[in-house]
Scaffold this motif. Structure first.
Motif, PDB file in Angstrom:
ATOM      1  N   VAL A 161       0.930  -1.226   0.176  1.00 41.46           N
ATOM      2  CA  VAL A 161      -0.479  -0.274  -0.220  1.00 41.46           C
ATOM      3  C   VAL A 161       0.739   1.755  -0.176  1.00 41.46           C
ATOM      4  N   ALA A 162       1.641   1.250   0.530  1.00 42.97           N
ATOM      5  CA  ALA A 162       2.882   2.473   1.019  1.00 42.97           C
ATOM      6  C   ALA A 162       4.995   2.242   0.322  1.00 42.97           C
ATOM      7  N   GLY A 163       4.381   1.284  -0.244  1.00 41.71           N
ATOM      8  CA  GLY A 163       5.821   1.296  -0.935  1.00 41.71           C
ATOM      9  C   GLY A 163       6.765   1.314  -0.411  1.00 41.71           C
ATOM     10  N   SER A 164       7.090   0.726   1.373  1.00 42.86           N
ATOM     11  CA  SER A 164       7.718   0.314   1.835  1.00 42.86           C
ATOM     12  C   SER A 164       8.646  -0.445   1.161  1.00 42.86           C
ATOM     13  N   GLU A 165       9.907  -0.538   1.010  1.00 40.43           N
ATOM     14  CA  GLU A 165      10.515  -1.325   0.331  1.00 40.43           C
ATOM     15  C   GLU A 165      11.587  -2.044   1.815  1.00 40.43           C
ATOM     16  N   LYS A 166      11.974  -1.346   2.731  1.00 43.41           N
ATOM     17  CA  LYS A 166      12.279  -1.883   4.086  1.00 43.41           C
ATOM     18  C   LYS A 166      10.967  -2.986   4.414  1.00 43.41           C
ATOM     19  N   HIS A 167      10.097  -2.459   4.670  1.00 42.22           N
ATOM     20  CA  HIS A 167       9.169  -3.184   4.847  1.00 42.22           C
ATOM     21  C   HIS A 167       9.458  -4.573   4.473  1.00 42.22           C
ATOM     22  N   LEU A 168       9.354  -4.747   3.111  1.00 45.62           N
ATOM     23  CA  LEU A 168       9.433  -6.035   2.620  1.00 45.62           C
ATOM     24  C   LEU A 168      10.018  -6.773   3.007  1.00 45.62           C
ATOM     25  N   ARG A 169      11.948  -5.997   3.165  1.00 43.25           N
ATOM     26  CA  ARG A 169      12.923  -7.048   3.120  1.00 43.25           C
ATOM     27  C   ARG A 169      12.864  -7.383   4.601  1.00 43.25           C
ATOM     28  N   ALA A 170      12.311  -6.783   5.429  1.00 36.63           N
ATOM     29  CA  ALA A 170      11.953  -7.452   7.052  1.00 36.63           C
ATOM     30  C   ALA A 170      10.905  -8.549   6.817  1.00 36.63           C
ATOM     31  N   ALA A 171       9.780  -8.667   5.956  1.00 42.08           N
ATOM     32  CA  ALA A 171       9.577 -10.206   5.949  1.00 42.08           C
ATOM     33  C   ALA A 171       9.963 -11.311   4.973  1.00 42.08           C
ATOM     34  N   LYS A 172      10.436 -11.054   4.356  1.00 45.77           N
ATOM     35  CA  LYS A 172      10.970 -11.286   3.814  1.00 45.77           C
ATOM     36  C   LYS A 172      11.795 -12.438   4.463  1.00 45.77           C
ATOM     37  N   ASN A 173      12.764 -11.721   4.990  1.00 43.83           N
ATOM     38  CA  ASN A 173      14.295 -11.806   6.382  1.00 43.83           C
ATOM     39  C   ASN A 173      13.801 -12.610   7.078  1.00 43.83           C
ATOM     40  N   ALA A 174      12.440 -12.458   8.364  1.00 47.27           N
ATOM     41  CA  ALA A 174      12.172 -12.461   8.649  1.00 47.27           C
ATOM     42  C   ALA A 174      11.566 -13.953   8.543  1.00 47.27           C
ATOM     43  N   PHE A 175      10.373 -13.895   7.574  1.00 46.21           N
ATOM     44  CA  PHE A 175       9.773 -15.791   6.564  1.00 46.21           C
ATOM     45  C   PHE A 175      11.240 -16.484   6.959  1.00 46.21           C
ATOM     46  N   ALA A 176      12.378 -15.743   6.392  1.00 47.67           N
ATOM     47  CA  ALA A 176      13.590 -17.460   6.357  1.00 47.67           C
ATOM     48  C   ALA A 176      13.826 -17.061   7.678  1.00 47.67           C
ATOM     49  N   MET A 177      13.973 -16.671   8.333  1.00 44.88           N
ATOM     50  CA  MET A 177      13.671 -16.763   9.790  1.00 44.88           C
ATOM     51  C   MET A 177      12.929 -17.720  10.625  1.00 44.88           C
ATOM     52  N   VAL A 178      11.876 -17.488   9.899  1.00 46.14           N
ATOM     53  CA  VAL A 178      11.281 -18.523  10.721  1.00 46.14           C
ATOM     54  C   VAL A 178      10.909 -19.844  10.092  1.00 46.14           C
ATOM     55  N   GLN A 179      11.757 -20.367   8.827  1.00 50.84           N
ATOM     56  CA  GLN A 179      11.267 -21.501   7.907  1.00 50.84           C
ATOM     57  C   GLN A 179      12.762 -21.884   9.225  1.00 50.84           C
ATOM     58  N   GLU A 180      13.563 -21.394   9.124  1.00 54.51           N
ATOM     59  CA  GLU A 180      15.242 -22.368   9.930  1.00 54.51           C
ATOM     60  C   GLU A 180      14.405 -22.836  10.966  1.00 54.51           C
ATOM     61  N   GLN A 181      13.549 -22.489  11.947  1.00 59.18           N
ATOM     62  CA  GLN A 181      13.074 -22.765  13.258  1.00 59.18           C
ATOM     63  C   GLN A 181      11.426 -23.813  13.176  1.00 59.18           C
ATOM     64  N   SER A 182      11.893 -24.175  12.281  1.00 60.29           N
ATOM     65  CA  SER A 182       9.930 -24.687  11.820  1.00 60.29           C
ATOM     66  C   SER A 182      10.617 -26.150  11.967  1.00 60.29           C
ATOM     67  N   PHE A 183       9.415 -26.871  12.377  1.00 62.61           N
ATOM     68  CA  PHE A 183       8.889 -28.597  12.288  1.00 62.61           C
ATOM     69  C   PHE A 183       8.769 -28.280  10.862  1.00 62.61           C
ATOM     70  N   ALA A 184       9.009 -30.179  10.714  1.00 65.89           N
ATOM     71  CA  ALA A 184       8.898 -30.875   9.413  1.00 65.89           C
ATOM     72  C   ALA A 184       7.680 -30.574   8.711  1.00 65.89           C
ATOM     73  N   THR A 185       6.794 -30.150   9.433  1.00 67.34           N
ATOM     74  CA  THR A 185       5.246 -30.045   8.849  1.00 67.34           C
ATOM     75  C   THR A 185       5.194 -28.887   8.108  1.00 67.34           C
ATOM     76  N   GLY A 186       5.903 -27.612   8.781  1.00 69.36           N
ATOM     77  CA  GLY A 186       5.997 -26.090   8.663  1.00 69.36           C
ATOM     78  C   GLY A 186       5.398 -25.668   9.948  1.00 69.36           C
ATOM     79  N   GLY A 187       5.424 -26.109  10.615  1.00 72.07           N
ATOM     80  CA  GLY A 187       4.822 -25.325  12.012  1.00 72.07           C
ATOM     81  C   GLY A 187       5.772 -25.171  12.635  1.00 72.07           C
ATOM     82  N   TRP A 188       5.926 -24.047  13.759  1.00 70.93           N
ATOM     83  CA  TRP A 188       6.475 -23.413  14.007  1.00 70.93           C
ATOM     84  C   TRP A 188       6.420 -22.769  15.765  1.00 70.93           C
ATOM     85  N   GLY A 189       6.903 -21.817  16.493  1.00 68.46           N
ATOM     86  CA  GLY A 189       6.769 -21.781  17.972  1.00 68.46           C
ATOM     87  C   GLY A 189       6.013 -22.432  18.708  1.00 68.46           C
ATOM     88  N   PRO A 190       6.795 -24.458  19.499  1.00 68.56           N
ATOM     89  CA  PRO A 190       6.858 -24.556  20.315  1.00 68.56           C
ATOM     90  C   PRO A 190       5.739 -23.612  21.472  1.00 68.56           C
TER      91      PRO A 190
END
Length: 622
Positions: free
Chosen positions: A298-327
């Motif tokens: 909506v606002a064109g913020s590239e910073k926030h896109l980078r934040a979401a992409k980077n954070a998603f990769a970090m969550v993937q690194e600590q995910s179960f094989a099921t795709g779930g996360w956050g024990p």
């Protein structure tokens, strides 16, 4: 926040400079490593969603989840639904309490009875949202009339006392906002935006005015020793505030979205690829990444896109094989053994309907922006191995909350009734449709492989794409085109990252070099009625470790499915097998496999077929 620095006049060039495209190497012993995320996005505008009514699903499992939840919501007493709002606003409140989280208890004490009265009325907006989406799917007038009645009854209760007495004023406002937006968008409620304005005007004086961390006290008039007053989730609000602006509710919602972006200690470090996940509440902070995506869209913020992409990769690194996360509902430190430790320390492995709802939205945004097929892979894995296997929502408010990855796992209902997951499950069930296909200029993207029919219009030409097959249990998926006139466009088909040896056929002729794992196979041609595309997606078995520190604790996967080991009894020993035995799993029926072990055969089932059997997601290999 300085708008000139962060939000205004920002180019979309180069917003994904960092990140590797390479998938982790396949080891000789058959283990797959984690995928590295960070595909460069094209400069084109994001892909669009199709409407809820554009997709007809023919999957019994998906449809059963939708209609079971819908029947429960339609049967709820309207007096019971409005009761906490009326009580907290000082109005007469006839009808029975729903109980559980939903009821109002002025003497609530989380130390004495955590669940009864924990978050009164918190799921009302989500239920209205789900009903509105079902109306968009079906056009059912009874559903529409229920939405209209609920909105008008709710409008009579709007009062500041509701927010003052609630432990979750920002959380509840966020859900009410979305319910009214979906009423406006899908039900065409002519009063929805006016009710939203009234809601916003009433709520804002009782909200913090900016994002506040989970576990931080911001309400000086509340008991500083009662930590339950610190659990609100204001940092998730910008997504729906931006959505309100996008859907015509007014510029104030754009400004509110900016004001509630959680930048300094969350999005800013994430945009620099600094991992600040550890210890944060899993569902709500992953859900907040959708606010970052809307700040970009909506606002064109590239910073926030980078934040979401980077954070998603970090969550993937600590995910179960099921795709779930956050024990235990907590994100973890990078490189820690916390996820492995959770296999013995908790049965609360993943907050399933809420977590999957956040995950589906995030992967949907990211796929639309980047066209990276691997976000579709992640969405598919999450769907089959977590929420699609959730126990059905019950009329008395029993709901499935945690998926259990413990070595002694079992599918059970949460002890409390009408918990937060009773709000997100109906929304998840409606959203399978908008996750399945996307569209671009003269282009369609087939993302999920579900028996379904997509109907749309392209430059005045009426088209449909009908999908058939028994995927993910069989390799073969077939699509048939119907078109009122021959028309040229590109149809893109997701080739999963694990699908080595995949192939694509058009009208029986193989398309050489088109099926690249981890990418969309793009077929541009003049399409006419009867044209047929067939995919062969080899469902080979493979192993994934829980983490690099524990290579002997593995899950068995076949395509997108995790095959879980059935145990003779819940507290019994974890099956111990060899890698070779796991990789030689034998299919004994349509949805059942068997693995040999020193102690006899071990039955392996997908989560959606587990029923009430005890199981373990991971096994030990020697």
């Amino acid at each position: 926040m300085c708008k000139s620095e962060k939000m205004v006049g920002i180019s979309r060039r180069g917003f994904l400079q960092a990140g590797s495209l390479a998938a982790a190497a396949v080891a000789s012993n058959g283990l797959l490593g984690r995928v590295a995320w960070g595909a460069e996005a094209p400069g084109a505008a994001p892909l669009a969603e199709f409407g809820y009514g554009d997709v007809i699903l023919a999957s019994d499992l998906h449809e059963s989840q939708l209609w079971t939840t819908h029947d429960v919501l339609m049967a709820l007493s309207e007096d019971s639904l409005l009761k906490p709002f009326r009580q907290m606003s000082g109005m007469p409140a006839p009808g029975e309490d729903l109980g559980g989280w939903y009821q109002y208890n002025p003497d609530y004490d989380h130390l004495k009875n955590f669940d009864a009265g924990f978050a009164p009325g918190c799921t009302f907006g989500q239920w209205v949202s789900a009903l509105a989406r079902v109306y968009a799917i079906t056009g059912d007038e009874t559903t529409r009339e229920k939405v209209l009645r609920l909105n008008r009854l709710y409008a009579q209760t709007i009062a500041g006392d509701f927010y003052e007495k609630s432990r979750f004023p920002a959380y509840t406002y966020d859900k009410l906002l979305l319910g009214l937006l979906d009423s406006h968008t899908y039900v065409k409620d002519p009063q929805a935006l006016a009710i939203l304005e009234q809601t916003t005007n009433t709520a804002l004086p009782h909200l913090p005015g900016h994002a506040v961390e989970h576990d931080v006290m911001w309400r000086p008039d509340k008991d500083p020793h009662d930590v339950s007053w610190t659990w609100d989730e204001s940092y998730t609000n910008p997504e729906n505030m931006f959505l309100a602006y996008q859907r015509g509710a007014g510029r104030r919602y754009y400004d509110l979205g900016l004001a509630y972006l959680h930048d300094k200690i969350w999005f800013d470090p994430l945009s620099r690829n600094e991992n600040v996940l550890n210890g944060r509440h899993a569902y709500s902070y992953v859900n907040s990444l959708n606010s970052a995506m809307m700040a970009y869209m909506v606002a064109g913020s590239e910073k926030h896109l980078r934040a979401a992409k980077n954070a998603f990769a970090m969550v993937q690194e600590q995910s179960f094989a099921t795709g779930g996360w956050g024990p235990d509902e907590l994100l973890r430190a990078p490189g820690s053994s916390d996820v492995y430790d959770s296999l013995t320390k908790t049965h609360h492995s993943f907050e399933t309907p809420c977590g999957s709802y956040a995950h589906f939205k995030l992967t949907r945004y990211l796929l639309r922006v980047t066209r990276d097929a691997r976000y579709g892979d992640s969405m598919e894995r999450m769907m089959y191995n977590t929420v699609l296997g959730a126990k059905p929502l019950q009329e008395n408010g029993e709901n499935f909350y945690y998926a259990d990855c413990n070595f002694n796992g079992k599918r059970v209902y949460k002890e409390a009734h009408w918990a937060c997951c009773s709000g997100t499950l109906p929304q998840v069930a409606a959203d399978y449709r908008i996750n399945t296909y996307f569209r671009g200029p003269q282009a369609v993207y087939a993302n999920l492989y579900l028996p379904s029919t997509l109907r749309w219009t392209e430059n005045g030409v009426a088209l449909s794409l009908t999908q058939e097959g028994e995927y993910p249990y069989e390799d073969h998926v077939a699509f048939t085109v119907t078109s009122s006139l021959p028309t040229e466009l590109t149809i893109n088909f997701r080739i999963p990252s694990w699908a080595e040896g995949a192939s694509v056929f058009v009208n029986g002729k193989q398309q050489k070099g088109l099926a690249v794992p981890g990418q969309f196979a793009a077929i541009r041609r003049e399409w006419k009625t009867g044209d047929r595309v067939e995919l062969e997606l080899p469902l080979k078995v493979r192993l994934e470790t829980i983490d690099s520190q524990h290579p002997d604790t593995v899950a068995l996967l076949r395509g997108p499915l995790v095959l879980m080991a059935v145990k003779q009894k819940q507290e019994g020993p974890v099956p111990r097998v060899t890698r070779e035995q796991l990789l030689a799993a034998k299919r004994v029926s349509e949805r059942q496999w068997q693995v040999s072990s020193a102690n006899g055969p071990v039955t392996m089932l997908p989560f959606t077929s587990m029923g009430d059997l005890p199981y373990t997601t991971y096994v030990k290999v020697g």
